[in-house]
Structure formats: structure tokens, C-alpha cells
Scaffold this motif. Structure first.
Motif, short mmCIF file in Angstrom:
data_model
loop_
_atom_site.label_atom_id
_atom_site.label_comp_id
_atom_site.label_asym_id
_atom_site.label_seq_id
_atom_site.Cartn_x
_atom_site.Cartn_y
_atom_site.Cartn_z
N LEU A 32 0.81 -1.23 0.00
CA LEU A 32 0.00 0.00 0.00
C LEU A 32 0.84 1.28 0.00
O LEU A 32 0.40 2.32 0.49
N ALA A 33 2.05 1.18 -0.55
CA ALA A 33 2.89 2.38 -0.67
C ALA A 33 2.44 3.15 -1.91
O ALA A 33 2.89 2.88 -3.03
N THR A 35 -2.34 -1.99 9.10
CA THR A 35 -0.89 -1.89 9.04
C THR A 35 -0.50 -0.43 9.22
O THR A 35 -1.32 0.48 9.12
N ASP A 36 0.79 -0.20 9.45
CA ASP A 36 1.28 1.19 9.54
C ASP A 36 1.04 1.91 8.22
O ASP A 36 0.66 3.08 8.20
N ALA A 37 1.27 1.21 7.11
CA ALA A 37 1.09 1.84 5.80
C ALA A 37 -0.38 2.17 5.55
O ALA A 37 -0.70 3.23 4.99
N ALA A 93 -4.86 5.95 4.96
CA ALA A 93 -6.21 6.34 5.38
C ALA A 93 -6.26 7.81 5.75
O ALA A 93 -7.16 8.54 5.33
N PHE A 94 -5.29 8.26 6.53
CA PHE A 94 -5.29 9.66 6.95
C PHE A 94 -5.07 10.60 5.76
O PHE A 94 -5.69 11.66 5.66
N GLU A 99 2.63 -3.22 20.60
CA GLU A 99 2.22 -2.43 21.75
C GLU A 99 1.84 -1.01 21.36
O GLU A 99 0.90 -0.43 21.92
N THR A 100 2.58 -0.43 20.43
CA THR A 100 2.30 0.94 19.99
C THR A 100 2.28 1.01 18.47
O THR A 100 2.91 0.20 17.78
N THR A 101 1.57 2.00 17.95
CA THR A 101 1.43 2.22 16.51
C THR A 101 1.70 3.69 16.22
O THR A 101 1.20 4.56 16.94
N SER A 102 2.46 3.95 15.17
CA SER A 102 2.74 5.34 14.80
C SER A 102 1.48 5.97 14.21
O SER A 102 0.85 5.42 13.32
N VAL A 103 1.13 7.15 14.72
CA VAL A 103 -0.04 7.89 14.23
C VAL A 103 0.40 9.33 13.96
O VAL A 103 0.97 9.98 14.83
N PRO A 104 0.15 9.85 12.74
CA PRO A 104 0.60 11.19 12.38
C PRO A 104 -0.31 12.28 12.94
O PRO A 104 -1.15 12.86 12.24
#
Length: 346
Positions: A230-231, A247-249, A254-255, A273-278
Motif C-alpha cells: 500500500l505504498a 498496518t502502519d502503511a 487512510a489519513f 504495543e504501539t502504533t505510529s499515528v501522524p
């Protein structure tokens, strides 16, 4: 009785275990007749969930009541029912608020087929019998004229997607919806169906898997093939975006695909445990993120009404139907959705 058991790694076995018994006068016993595989089940049996075995498998169930406690008034042996996967009492303060995913009468996250997440083995639907506490509240009557394999998915996945998408379309009637597909194979398909059922003007589906793209197109979505992982750049901006890939991608896509003041509905959490969110992008554009486990018993009647009206078709997402007895061989099939049915059952 027989119980399909996740042993660990990618090992699944039929075990002989004691049959459940009525433990309370509000209990019922149900024989699962049709069971559908949740996306999480596939992750578990492929050894990718990190959940430790052994525990009973299966949690999307439609079946027949075989026995009831003396206090059960609404159901009797022989009745066909759908069994929500989460255990709830229907009487505590949280249940009365509609938060049946967090009932205070039982341990937090109590569920069939998911012992590691709640610490209690309630059994699984890929068994000869399951015990249903609080039966008058928990059980949902099977609608006449509908196949059990059609309604079993309402016990979790179909209701999860329907309630999530319907929530936003009530606030934004006729909006266009983008669904990003991936590891949550069937949840993305249910999201397409839910959006169209609730009156979305258009549903666009993005994925990097040809099989899922074909299924999405057959369900009425406009499809866009994505590069692996999904890049990619967004295919447009949408007021409602459903991230079913987890997924992170996918969450970044989505955002970036949500229009100003738009919605991102994430269908799963993460095994990390954690997910990167912009957050900077979300704040600047004004994006609302919604995520959380379905309140399946509270939301199921609304979803079931659309099934009965012919607007929502969980059976169209099924890509393989097998005998209940062959569940040990078929549960790991990478196909989109599997239904396990007993002989003579649709």
C-alpha cells in the motif's frame, strides 16, 4: 465432546473435552450448526497473533438450543439462534448503555474462542456444544427463511463492519466511502456491503490482492489495485475512510485519503504495543479517528434488520463452504471467508 483447539504455533487439533453443562438457571446450551471464520481466527491458526495456546477455536455461531435453565423464558430446546461472541448480561450499567463489549458481570473482554484475551475458557463454536450464560439477553432468534451460514457472521465480523460504517453514514448521509483492504480480509468486504446498504453514494476499494479486488468489485465497489504494501498516493479524498488492513502503511494512507474534517474508521488495533499515528497531519486537516471493539449484542438487531430486509448479505462474502467435521483442515485456508456447516445445514 469434540472441540477444535488451537494448540500453538500453527497446530490445530480436535480434542475430546468434557461437554458443557448448565451452571445457572439463566444458562442455555447451544449446538453450533453453522460457524464462520473470523479474520482473527486465520491470524491465530497461522501463528501470527502471539496468543498462547491451547484454547478452543471459533466464535461466529448460529445453532440450535438443546437445553435451557429454569429461569430462561424466551427460548426453548429446538429454537434456532445466533450467539454473539462477547459474553454480556444485559443488566449492568455498561450493558444498559449499549456497551456490551465491557459487561461488568463477567471478566473484561469475555468471549468465545478467545481465552487468552479474557483469561476464561468459555469454549469455542467449533465444538459440539457451547454454554450461553444470560441466555434470554444473549441469544438472538434466527430469522425464518435465512440460512444459518448467512447469519453466523453477525455474531462478530458482519455486525462489527456494519455498525462502524452505519455510525458515520447516520452522521453523513449519502457520503462516499473509501475502504482500504488487507489482512482484515472479510471485514473490508462487510464494510463495502454496509456502506451500500446504508446509502453511501459510492464505495471505493483499494487493495494489493487480486482475489479481494475481484470480490470487492462483485459486491459493488469501484476498485483500485495498489502496489504491494500500500505504498501509494491517495486515489482521492473521501469524507469517510475505513482502514481494514491494520498496518502502519494503511493507517497513513487512510489519513492522507480523508478530506478536511473527515473520518477515519480503523477496524482493528495492532498486535504491536504501539502504533505510529501522524497527529500533526490529523490536527492540521481535522481528522477524527474512531477505533474500538464492536458492542456486538447491542448492535446486532440493527444489522440483522438489514439482512432480513435483503439489503445486507453476509453470505456473499463467503468464498468457501466446508463440512463442520473438516474444520481442522480448512480453517487455515487463505481464502477470504470460510463457513463450516454440519451436514444438512445451509
Amino acid at each position: 465432546m469434540r472441540q477444535l483447539t488451537y494448540v500453538g504455533g500453527n497446530t490445530i487439533e480436535w480434542w475430546d473435552v468434557p461437554a458443557p453443562m448448565l451452571q445457572d438457571d439463566r444458562d442455555a446450551l447451544v449446538q453450533p450448526l453453522a460457524v464462520t471464520r473470523c479474520d482473527l481466527d486465520l491470524t491465530i491458526v497461522c501463528g501470527k497473533s502471539g496468543l498462547p495456546g491451547p484454547f478452543a477455536l471459533g466464535h461466529e455461531t448460529a445453532g440450535r438450543v438443546t437445553d435451557v435453565g429454569s429461569a430462561v423464558k424466551n427460548f426453548a430446546p429446538g429454537d434456532l439462534v445466533i450467539v454473539p461472541f462477547q459474553i454480556s448480561c444485559g443488566e449492568c450499567a455498561r450493558c444498559l448503555r449499549g456497551h456490551t463489549n465491557a459487561c461488568t458481570s463477567v471478566p473484561f473482554r469475555s468471549s468465545y474462542g478467545l481465552k487468552p484475551v479474557c483469561g476464561v475458557e468459555y469454549g469455542g463454536s467449533l465444538s459440539d456444544l457451547i454454554r450461553v450464560p444470560f441466555a434470554d439477553h444473549m441469544l438472538v432468534r434466527q430469522p425464518a427463511g435465512h440460512a444459518l451460514s448467512q447469519t453466523a457472521a453477525l455474531a462478530d465480523g458482519a455486525t462489527d463492519a456494519f455498525s462502524a460504517v452505519a455510525y458515520w453514514l447516520r452522521h453523513w448521509p449519502g457520503a462516499e466511502v473509501l475502504v482500504i483492504g488487507g489482512a482484515g480480509q472479510s471485514i473490508g468486504m462487510f464494510a463495502i456491503q454496509a456502506a451500500l446498504s446504508r446509502g453511501a453514494a459510492r464505495v471505493v476499494y483499494v487493495d494489493d490482492d487480486a482475489r479481494r479486488l475481484a470480490k470487492a468489485k462483485s459486491l459493488g465497489a469501484d476498485v483500485h489495485e495498489a502496489p504491494k504494501g500500500l505504498a501509494m498516493e491517495p486515489v482521492g479524498l473521501f469524507p469517510i475512510v475505513v482502514d481494514a488492513a491494520a498496518t502502519d502503511a494503511s493507517i497513513l494512507l487512510a489519513f492522507r485519503s480523508a478530506e478536511p474534517n473527515g473520518i477515519c474508521q480503523r477496524m482493528y488495533g495492532d498486535f504491536k504495543e504501539t502504533t505510529s499515528v501522524p497527529l500533526r497531519h490529523m490536527y492540521g486537516v481535522g481528522i477524527t479517528l474512531r477505533i474500538g471493539r464492536v458492542n456486538v449484542r447491542a448492535e446486532m438487531p440493527g444489522c440483522l434488520a438489514h439482512v432480513e430486509a435483503g439489503h445486507f448479505h453476509p453470505e456473499h462474502v463467503i468464498t468457501r463452504k466446508v463440512r463442520f467435521e473438516d474444520a481442522h483442515e480448512a480453517i487455515g485456508d487463505p481464502t477470504i471467508r470460510v463457513a463450516f456447516v454440519r451436514d444438512g445445514i445451509d
